[in-house]
Write an enzyme that holds these catalytic residues in place. Structure first.
Site, PDB file in Angstrom:
ATOM      1  N   ASN A   7       0.960  -1.039  -0.021  1.00 31.10           N
ATOM      2  CA  ASN A   7       0.087   0.081  -0.039  1.00 31.10           C
ATOM      3  C   ASN A   7       1.191   1.276  -0.259  1.00 31.10           C
ATOM      4  O   ASN A   7       1.651   1.666   1.022  1.00 31.10           O
ATOM      5  CB  ASN A   7      -0.794  -0.165   1.197  1.00 31.10           C
ATOM      6  CG  ASN A   7      -1.866   0.940   1.503  1.00 31.10           C
ATOM      7  OD1 ASN A   7      -1.911   1.956   0.675  1.00 31.10           O
ATOM      8  ND2 ASN A   7      -2.763   1.066   2.320  1.00 31.10           N
ATOM      9  N   ARG A  90      -2.650  -1.905  -3.371  1.00 32.57           N
ATOM     10  CA  ARG A  90      -3.664  -1.076  -3.200  1.00 32.57           C
ATOM     11  C   ARG A  90      -3.545  -0.086  -4.441  1.00 32.57           C
ATOM     12  O   ARG A  90      -2.616   0.963  -4.293  1.00 32.57           O
ATOM     13  CB  ARG A  90      -3.938  -0.661  -1.579  1.00 32.57           C
ATOM     14  CG  ARG A  90      -4.974   0.119  -1.612  1.00 32.57           C
ATOM     15  CD  ARG A  90      -5.085   0.535  -0.199  1.00 32.57           C
ATOM     16  NE  ARG A  90      -6.366   1.368   0.014  1.00 32.57           N
ATOM     17  CZ  ARG A  90      -6.893   1.948   1.131  1.00 32.57           C
ATOM     18  NH1 ARG A  90      -6.022   1.933   2.119  1.00 32.57           N
ATOM     19  NH2 ARG A  90      -7.967   2.678   1.184  1.00 32.57           N
ATOM     20  N   HIS A 179     -12.952   3.021  -0.037  1.00 35.67           N
ATOM     21  CA  HIS A 179     -12.701   1.868   0.973  1.00 35.67           C
ATOM     22  C   HIS A 179     -13.394   0.657   0.704  1.00 35.67           C
ATOM     23  O   HIS A 179     -13.928  -0.119   1.480  1.00 35.67           O
ATOM     24  CB  HIS A 179     -13.527   2.596   2.276  1.00 35.67           C
ATOM     25  CG  HIS A 179     -12.753   3.637   2.936  1.00 35.67           C
ATOM     26  ND1 HIS A 179     -13.652   4.495   3.618  1.00 35.67           N
ATOM     27  CD2 HIS A 179     -11.584   4.008   3.269  1.00 35.67           C
ATOM     28  CE1 HIS A 179     -12.604   5.511   3.911  1.00 35.67           C
ATOM     29  NE2 HIS A 179     -11.525   5.096   3.724  1.00 35.67           N
ATOM     30  N   GLY A 209     -12.456   5.815   9.933  1.00 33.77           N
ATOM     31  CA  GLY A 209     -11.166   5.905  10.044  1.00 33.77           C
ATOM     32  C   GLY A 209     -10.620   7.325  10.112  1.00 33.77           C
ATOM     33  O   GLY A 209     -11.575   8.179  10.262  1.00 33.77           O
ATOM     34  N   ARG A 240     -10.902  16.204   6.450  1.00 32.81           N
ATOM     35  CA  ARG A 240     -11.885  16.269   5.201  1.00 32.81           C
ATOM     36  C   ARG A 240     -13.345  16.764   5.687  1.00 32.81           C
ATOM     37  O   ARG A 240     -13.919  16.344   6.477  1.00 32.81           O
ATOM     38  CB  ARG A 240     -12.196  15.169   4.231  1.00 32.81           C
ATOM     39  CG  ARG A 240     -10.731  14.828   3.704  1.00 32.81           C
ATOM     40  CD  ARG A 240     -10.851  13.397   2.941  1.00 32.81           C
ATOM     41  NE  ARG A 240      -9.626  12.699   3.285  1.00 32.81           N
ATOM     42  CZ  ARG A 240      -9.745  11.462   3.150  1.00 32.81           C
ATOM     43  NH1 ARG A 240     -10.626  10.860   2.325  1.00 32.81           N
ATOM     44  NH2 ARG A 240      -8.778  10.688   3.515  1.00 32.81           N
ATOM     45  N   ASP A 281      -7.643  13.811  15.096  1.00 29.77           N
ATOM     46  CA  ASP A 281      -7.576  12.427  16.109  1.00 29.77           C
ATOM     47  C   ASP A 281      -8.953  12.489  17.065  1.00 29.77           C
ATOM     48  O   ASP A 281      -8.901  13.311  17.996  1.00 29.77           O
ATOM     49  CB  ASP A 281      -6.503  12.411  16.732  1.00 29.77           C
ATOM     50  CG  ASP A 281      -6.223  10.722  16.953  1.00 29.77           C
ATOM     51  OD1 ASP A 281      -7.085  10.296  17.638  1.00 29.77           O
ATOM     52  OD2 ASP A 281      -5.063  10.262  16.464  1.00 29.77           O
ATOM     53  N   MET A 282      -9.830  11.625  17.214  1.00 27.35           N
ATOM     54  CA  MET A 282     -10.775  11.464  17.860  1.00 27.35           C
ATOM     55  C   MET A 282     -10.340  11.391  19.525  1.00 27.35           C
ATOM     56  O   MET A 282     -11.159  11.707  20.318  1.00 27.35           O
ATOM     57  CB  MET A 282     -11.819  10.237  17.549  1.00 27.35           C
ATOM     58  CG  MET A 282     -13.209  10.345  17.786  1.00 27.35           C
ATOM     59  SD  MET A 282     -13.819  11.967  17.899  1.00 27.35           S
ATOM     60  CE  MET A 282     -14.595  12.102  16.208  1.00 27.35           C
ATOM     61  N   GLU A 332     -13.700   1.176  15.328  1.00 26.98           N
ATOM     62  CA  GLU A 332     -13.231  -0.168  16.192  1.00 26.98           C
ATOM     63  C   GLU A 332     -12.704   0.004  17.655  1.00 26.98           C
ATOM     64  O   GLU A 332     -12.780  -0.821  18.709  1.00 26.98           O
ATOM     65  CB  GLU A 332     -11.884  -0.879  15.577  1.00 26.98           C
ATOM     66  CG  GLU A 332     -12.325  -1.512  14.308  1.00 26.98           C
ATOM     67  CD  GLU A 332     -10.811  -1.983  13.439  1.00 26.98           C
ATOM     68  OE1 GLU A 332      -9.973  -1.928  14.106  1.00 26.98           O
ATOM     69  OE2 GLU A 332     -10.977  -1.957  12.294  1.00 26.98           O
ATOM     70  N   GLU A 383      -7.938  -4.858   5.188  1.00 18.91           N
ATOM     71  CA  GLU A 383      -7.968  -4.331   3.630  1.00 18.91           C
ATOM     72  C   GLU A 383      -6.768  -5.328   3.215  1.00 18.91           C
ATOM     73  O   GLU A 383      -6.845  -5.930   2.001  1.00 18.91           O
ATOM     74  CB  GLU A 383      -7.805  -3.108   3.724  1.00 18.91           C
ATOM     75  CG  GLU A 383      -8.994  -2.329   3.813  1.00 18.91           C
ATOM     76  CD  GLU A 383      -8.606  -0.906   4.205  1.00 18.91           C
ATOM     77  OE1 GLU A 383      -7.974  -0.380   4.986  1.00 18.91           O
ATOM     78  OE2 GLU A 383      -9.234   0.051   3.221  1.00 18.91           O
TER      79      GLU A 383
END
Ligand code: ADP
Length: 400
Positions: A7, A90, A179, A209, A240, A281-282, A332, A383
Site C-alpha cells: 500500500n 492497493r 474503502h 478511520g 476532510r 484525532d478522535m 473499532e 484490507e
C-alpha cells in the site's frame, strides 16, 4: 502461496507478507516520511522487531530496503525473493475502466495514470509503488486491487449527480465510492458472524478511520455509498469536510483563495480538525471534551450527527437493515462515537448493549442487546487480507 501486499502512499509504504494457506501474516512493516530528511522503517515478523531511522529518497529505495528485510535471516520470512508468488497493490481509482481487481500490464498502468485527475493524492504514489516493484521483481505477477471496485454494483440513480448528463458521458463524473476493500471484507465477516447467507443480508458498513465512509449493502452488493468522485464527499472526517454546498469552494475562490488552497482546506484543514481547531484525532477530541473544550464538543456532535443522518437515509433505501457494522480506527476503538450514533437510531429498533459496547471495544463482536431489531457489530477491518485474496484468485486463474 505467499503474497506481498503493498500500500504505497505519497510518503509512505505499508507492506505485509501473507501465507495464503492459512491467511496468517508472516511479516509486516511501514516505511514513513519517504523523501524527507529522516525517514523511518518499522518492521516485525512475529519473533523480531526492527526499526531504523535513515534517509530514504524515493519509493524504489524504500522497496529495496524492504526486500532486504524480507530475506534477512533474523527479520525476514524468505530465504530468497523467488519465494514471493505474487504482489497485490492497493490502488485508489480507476474510474469505470476496471470494475474488479486485475493483473497489472501496460494498459492497467496507463489507466491508473489517466485516473490520477480523480485521485491526485493517491494514484501517483500507488503507481510509483507498482513501477518500483516491477523494476525490482520483474518476474513476479502483480495485481491491482481498486478501492472503487466493490461499489461498482451501484445503480445509476445512486451514482449519478444532478449535473448535466454530458459531464458523465464526457468526463465520467459520477459517484465511485472508496474503502471498497474494507466494506467488502466487513460484509463477508458480518455474514459469517451472523451465520447468515450474504444474499439474505441487508447491512450498513461504517468505515470510520481518518477518512470515513458508509456503504449500504444488499445481498452482498453495494447499493449506495457516501464517498463520491473522490474520497472527499459524505461524512465529516478527520481533516476532510465531507458534504458541503458546492458553492462553498466557488465562494472561497471568489474571495481570492487559490485552487490549491481551497483543495487543501477541504481535504486537510476541515472536518473534525477544522471545527475543533485542535486535532483530527478522535482521541484528542474526546480528551479535550472532558476538559471542557466547546469546539471539540461541537466537532464530535457534527461528526456523529452526519453519520446518523446517512444511516437514516440508507435505512430507507435498503427498506430496513439487519446489521450495522463499525470498523476502522474510530469505529473499532471508540465506544463513545458508537453510542452517540446508535442513540439516534432508536426509530429503526437499534438498541445498544452499553456493557458490550465497552467490553468488546477493540476486540470486536456483537454489541447490540438481544432484543435489538438490528444487530450492531464491531469488526476489525483487514484490507490487506482482502487484497491478498483477490491477488491469489487472479494469479491462480491466470495459470489455468
Ligand atoms: P486511516 O484512515 O488513516 O487508515 P485508521 O483507520 O487507522 O486511519 O484510523 C485512524 C483514526 O482512528 C485516528 O485518526 C483516530 O481518530 C482514530 N482512533 C484510533 N485509535 C482510537 C481510539 N483508541 N479512540 C478513538 N479514536 C481512535
Amino acid at each position: 502461496m505467499k503474497i506481498l501486499v503493498i500500500n504505497s502512499g505519497s510518503s509512505s509504504l505499508k507492506y505485509q507478507v501473507i501465507n495464503m494457506e492459512n491467511e496468517k501474516i508472516l511479516l509486516k512493516g511501514l516505511v514513513e516520511r519517504i523523501g524527507e530528511k529522516k525517514s523511518s522503517i518499522k518492521h516485525e515478523n512475529g519473533t523480531s522487531k526492527y526499526t531504523e531511522e535513515l534517509k530514504i529518497t524515493n519509493h524504489e529505495e524504500a522497496l529495496k530496503k524492504v526486500m532486504n528485510l524480507l530475506i534477512d535471516p533474523q527479520y525476514g520470512c524468505f530465504k530468497s525473493l523467488s519465494e514471493i508468488d505474487a504482489i497485490g497493490h492497493r490502488v485508489l481509482h480507476c474510474g469505470e475502466k476496471y470494475v474488479s481487481s486485475v493483473l497489472i500490464d501496460d494498459n492497467v498502468i496507463n489507466a491508473i495514470e489517466e485516473h490520477a485527475v480523480f485521485g491526485p493524492l493517491h494514484n501517483p504514489p500507488n503507481l510509483t509503488g507498482i513501477l518500483a516493484a516491477q523494476k525490482l521483481m520483474p518476474d513476479v505477477p502483480q495485481v491491482a486491487v481498486f478501492d472503487t471496485s466493490f461499489h461498482q454494483t451501484m445503480p445509476p440513480k445512486a451514482f449519478l449527480y444532478g449535473l448535466p448528463y454530458e459531464f458523465y458521458e464526457k468526463y465520467k463524473i459520477r459517484r465511485y465510492g472508496f474503502h471498497g476493500t474494507s466494506h467488502k471484507y466487513i460484509t463477508i465477516e458480518a455474514a459469517k458472524m451472523l451465520g447468515k447467507d450474504i444474499k439474505e443480508l441487508k447491512l450498513i458498513s461504517a468505515h470510520l478511520g481518518n477518512g470515513a465512509s458508509l456503504a449500504a449493502v444488499k445481498g452482498g452488493k453495494v447499493v449506495d455509498t457516501s464517498m463520491g468522485l473522490t474520497p472527499l464527499e459524505g461524512l465529516v472526517m478527520g481533516g476532510r469536510s465531507g458534504d458541503v454546498d458546492a458553492t462553498v469552494p466557488l465562494f472561497l475562490l471568489r474571495q481570492g483563495y487559490s485552487i490549491d488552497e481551497v483543495d487543501n482546506i477541504l481535504n486537510k484543514k476541515s472536518g473534525v480538525y477544522g471545527i475543533s481547531g485542535i486535532s483530527n484525532d478522535m482521541r484528542d477530541i474526546e480528551k479535550a471534551i472532558k476538559e471542557g473544550h466547546k469546539r471539540a464538543q461541537l466537532a464530535f456532535d457534527v461528526y456523529t450527527y452526519r453519520i446518523a443522518k446517512y444511516i437514516g437515509s440508507y435505512a430507507t433505501i435498503l427498506n430496513g437493515f439487519d446489521a450495522l457494522v463499525f470498523t476502522a480506527g474510530v469505529g473499532e476503538n471508540d465506544p463513545e462515537v458508537r453510542k452517540t450514533v446508535c442513540d439516534y437510531l432508536g426509530i429503526f429498533g437499534v438498541k445498544l448493549d452499553d456493557e458490550k459496547n465497552i467490553s468488546l471495544n477493540r476486540i470486536g463482536g456483537i454489541i447490540s442487546s438481544d432484543d435489538s431489531k438490528v444487530t450492531v457489530m464491531v469488526i476489525k477491518t483487514n484490507e490487506e487480507l482482502m487484497i491478498a485474496r483477490d491477488t491469489k484468485e487472479i494469479v491462480e486463474n491466470q495459470k489455468k
